[in-house]
Design a protein around this motif. Structure first.
Motif, PDB file in Angstrom:
ATOM      1  N   SER A  39       0.204  12.745  -8.837  1.00 29.34           N
ATOM      2  CA  SER A  39      -0.485  13.978  -8.445  1.00 29.34           C
ATOM      3  C   SER A  39       0.431  15.189  -8.568  1.00 29.34           C
ATOM      4  N   PRO A  42       0.815  -1.220   0.000  1.00 25.33           N
ATOM      5  CA  PRO A  42       0.000   0.000   0.000  1.00 25.33           C
ATOM      6  C   PRO A  42       0.851   1.274   0.000  1.00 25.33           C
ATOM      7  N   GLY A  43       2.000   1.223   0.656  1.00 26.91           N
ATOM      8  CA  GLY A  43       2.883   2.388   0.665  1.00 26.91           C
ATOM      9  C   GLY A  43       3.436   2.699  -0.715  1.00 26.91           C
ATOM     10  N   THR A  44       3.763   1.664  -1.469  1.00 23.38           N
ATOM     11  CA  THR A  44       4.279   1.851  -2.824  1.00 23.38           C
ATOM     12  C   THR A  44       3.196   2.429  -3.725  1.00 23.38           C
ATOM     13  N   ILE A  45       1.990   1.909  -3.601  1.00 20.77           N
ATOM     14  CA  ILE A  45       0.877   2.422  -4.401  1.00 20.77           C
ATOM     15  C   ILE A  45       0.618   3.886  -4.049  1.00 20.77           C
ATOM     16  N   PHE A  46       0.633   4.203  -2.754  1.00 20.46           N
ATOM     17  CA  PHE A  46       0.418   5.589  -2.316  1.00 20.46           C
ATOM     18  C   PHE A  46       1.512   6.495  -2.865  1.00 20.46           C
ATOM     19  N   GLN A  47       2.742   6.037  -2.848  1.00 18.25           N
ATOM     20  CA  GLN A  47       3.853   6.836  -3.371  1.00 18.25           C
ATOM     21  C   GLN A  47       3.680   7.087  -4.880  1.00 18.25           C
ATOM     22  N   VAL A  52       0.786   7.230  -6.469  1.00 19.80           N
ATOM     23  CA  VAL A  52      -0.323   8.175  -6.609  1.00 19.80           C
ATOM     24  C   VAL A  52       0.146   9.595  -6.306  1.00 19.80           C
ATOM     25  N   VAL A  53       0.955   9.743  -5.265  1.00 19.40           N
ATOM     26  CA  VAL A  53       1.482  11.070  -4.932  1.00 19.40           C
ATOM     27  C   VAL A  53       2.372  11.587  -6.067  1.00 19.40           C
TER      28      VAL A  53
END
Length: 105
Positions: free
Chosen positions: A81, A70-75, A77-78
């Motif tokens: 963005s 999940p951290g990799t996916i969030f990174q 997405v950021v």
């Protein structure tokens, strides 16, 4: 007892409070970055580069075969963005969706 209570006279239009003055028209919006093209190019390109770096840094372990966390996916997405923010600054779409007031007759 009713005679001892003082009743106020009915409000007349002259004693009514005056309506508040209408607020002044809001000044027009300033263009993004004050209309400075070099400022928009520099900051937009910088944000695009920063977003690309964040995205590709998160993508590197995936290329090596690691499962995405999940951290990799969030990174990722950021990173996307930030890159989109830079693209918006470069394109500067504010105020371009509607015709200019001077075209009205």
């Amino acid at each position: 007892m009713a005679a001892s209570m003082s009743s106020s006279p009915p409000a007349s239009p002259a004693s009514a409070p005056a309506p508040a003055p209408a607020p002044a028209a809001a000044p027009g919006k300033k263009p993004l970055m004050g209309g400075c093209l070099s400022c928009r190019l520099l900051s937009g390109a910088g944000l695009l580069g920063a977003g690309g770096y964040v995205y590709w840094t998160a993508r590197r372990p995936l290329k090596l075969g690691y499962a995405p966390s999940p951290g990799t996916i969030f990174q990722m997405v950021v990173g996307i963005s930030i890159a989109c923010w830079g693209l918006v600054i470069l394109v500067d779409p504010v105020g371009k969706a509607y015709p200019v007031e001077s075209k009205k007759q």
